[in-house]
Design an enzyme around this catalytic site. Structure first.
Site, PDB file in Angstrom:
ATOM      1  N   ARG A  68       0.821  -1.212   0.000  1.00  0.00           N
ATOM      2  CA  ARG A  68       0.000   0.000   0.000  1.00  0.00           C
ATOM      3  C   ARG A  68       0.852   1.257   0.000  1.00  0.00           C
ATOM      4  NH1 ARG A  68      -1.143   2.396   4.498  1.00  0.00           N
ATOM      5  NH2 ARG A  68      -1.172   0.510   5.776  1.00  0.00           N
ATOM      6  N   TYR A 108     -17.467  21.194  -8.808  1.00  0.00           N
ATOM      7  CA  TYR A 108     -18.068  19.888  -9.047  1.00  0.00           C
ATOM      8  C   TYR A 108     -19.060  19.567  -7.931  1.00  0.00           C
ATOM      9  CZ  TYR A 108     -17.696  14.692  -9.515  1.00  0.00           C
ATOM     10  OH  TYR A 108     -17.926  13.342  -9.650  1.00  0.00           O
ATOM     11  N   ASP A 136      -8.928  22.407  -8.401  1.00  0.00           N
ATOM     12  CA  ASP A 136      -9.330  21.263  -9.217  1.00  0.00           C
ATOM     13  C   ASP A 136      -8.997  21.610 -10.673  1.00  0.00           C
ATOM     14  OD1 ASP A 136     -10.700  19.415 -10.841  1.00  0.00           O
ATOM     15  OD2 ASP A 136     -12.295  19.141  -9.365  1.00  0.00           O
ATOM     16  N   LYS A 138     -10.664  10.978 -16.009  1.00  0.00           N
ATOM     17  CA  LYS A 138     -10.977  11.666 -17.263  1.00  0.00           C
ATOM     18  C   LYS A 138      -9.799  11.571 -18.232  1.00  0.00           C
ATOM     19  CE  LYS A 138     -14.549  13.242 -14.769  1.00  0.00           C
ATOM     20  NZ  LYS A 138     -14.913  12.699 -13.448  1.00  0.00           N
TER      21      LYS A 138
END
Length: 391
Positions: free
Chosen positions: A60, A113, A185, A210
């Site tokens: 991890r 968003y 963002d 995206k």
């Protein structure tokens, strides 16, 4: 003076996309880094099991696959470091939690968003963090919103669904004078077209779902940090136990290599569609900062080196029913959330604003210009207008 090809900062952005994250220690003789599936890492000695004893200690916390994408993102962003998150929204929450604590105040642009807004109003509020939404078009009024406990300003440029540009350098100057961090963002532009950290932001968030991956088959987010914010971000990311599957990281790395050519095509097609739609009598306005008559064009031209394929369209007095008929008549534009993949998409807008006026919600749609031929997409829009005209 010739450029030093061993110095990533001396290379053009499209070249950095190809070369970044390909450290020989990670990839060996291979072009692509190995896809390492790992949880347990073995040690030769007890001494090496202590923190810092060897390069990798637990799956991890890092593998060659993870490190390759982290390095690539850091180089592209011009960052002190970057972390990978399981989704774009998780990248938003990780960035916010790295700079906020109970009792703090957050300033959030009113056009972010929707799920970012919901996060602030739900989880952050439950943690004792209060949020004030502000109009990002009126930065001169921003200082009036600050309180003694304002610790961060969160912006998204251009804004979600309505595509207003925000003057991030000006926001950063105001915030830093008051001891607050700035989170940006940057999913729309990606670090290829705009680098928020160079414009004064402290943290840059990208939904890699995206354009970074580009094929609508990965959920991933990234957060890149300026030097003063890096240690807090890294510690928060580790404490939350966040990690991304190696196959998703590999797919994102693979998508990253072609992002320059994809974005060039997305922009070219989006401009063609936007110009076509501006000429239609049914359209009141096209919301796309790359258009010369867009209200945010000057900031876009100053700060960004290009545009992506996402923009908004406001129909002239259409009802929600009429808008739905238009969307359902489209054949090449899929009806689906997200964007940034190779396919064209369309959605009706669902806006949430509290500090800004907004266009009639029923008449607003968002389009993503994919990699299809622009003439085919224009023909598809044309036939959808014909269907509406026959109602």
């Amino acid at each position: 003076m010739s450029r030093n090809d061993n110095d990533p900062s001396s290379l053009h952005p499209a070249t950095r996309l190809i070369r970044s994250g390909r450290d020989g220690d990670l990839t060996g003789p291979f072009v692509n880094p190995p896809v390492v599936h790992a949880s347990t890492v073995l040690f030769d000695t007890v001494a090496n099991m202590r923190p810092g004893g060897q390069r990798y200690g637990y799956g991890r916390q890092g593998t060659p696959t993870i490190e390759a994408l982290e390095q690539a993102v850091s180089e592209l962003e011009g960052a002190a470091g970057a972390v990978l998150c399981p989704s774009g929204l998780n990248a938003v929450s990780t960035a916010l939690l790295s700079v906020l604590a109970s009792g703090d105040h957050l300033l959030m642009a009113d056009n972010v968003y929707g799920p970012s807004r919901d996060l602030a109003k739900s989880v952050l509020a439950r943690l004792g963090i209060e949020t004030t939404f502000f109009d990002p078009r009126d930065i001169d009024a921003l200082p009036s919103h600050f309180r003694h406990n304002t610790r961060a300003v969160y912006v998204e440029s251009p804004g979600s669904l309505t595509f207003e540009m925000t003057d991030i350098p000006k926001v950063a100057a105001i915030a830093h004078q008051r001891g607050a961090r700035v989170i940006a963002d940057n999913t729309w532009a990606t670090p290829l077209l705009f680098r928020p950290l160079q414009a004064g932001a402290d943290l840059a968030v990208v939904a890699g779902t995206k354009y970074l991956s580009g094929h609508s088959d990965v959920m991933i987010g990234t957060v890149a940090a300026a030097p003063d914010s890096w240690s807090q971000l890294k510690a928060t990311h580790q404490a939350l136990g966040l990690c991304v599957g190696p196959d998703d990281i590999y797919l994102t790395l693979r998508g990253l290599r072609t992002m320059a050519v994809r974005l060039e095509r997305h922009q070219k097609t989006a401009l063609a569609l936007a110009q076509f739609l501006k000429g239609r009598p049914e359209v009141e306005r096209v919301l796309y900062p790359a258009l010369s008559d867009d209200s945010g064009h000057a900031i876009w031209q100053r700060d960004m080196s290009g545009a992506s394929g996402l923009f908004g369209v406001v129909f002239a007095g259409w009802s929600g029913e009429k808008t739905a008929v238009f969307l359902e008549a489209l054949r090449l534009f899929g009806l689906g959330y997200s964007w940034g993949g190779f396919e064209s998409l369309a959605i009706p807008a669902h806006l949430h604003r509290s500090a800004m006026a907004m266009p009639p919600q029923a008449a607003l749609i968002r389009l993503h210009a994919g990699l299809e031929d622009a003439d085919d997409l224009i023909a598809d829009l044309t036939q959808a207008f014909t269907v509406v005209a026959e109602l």
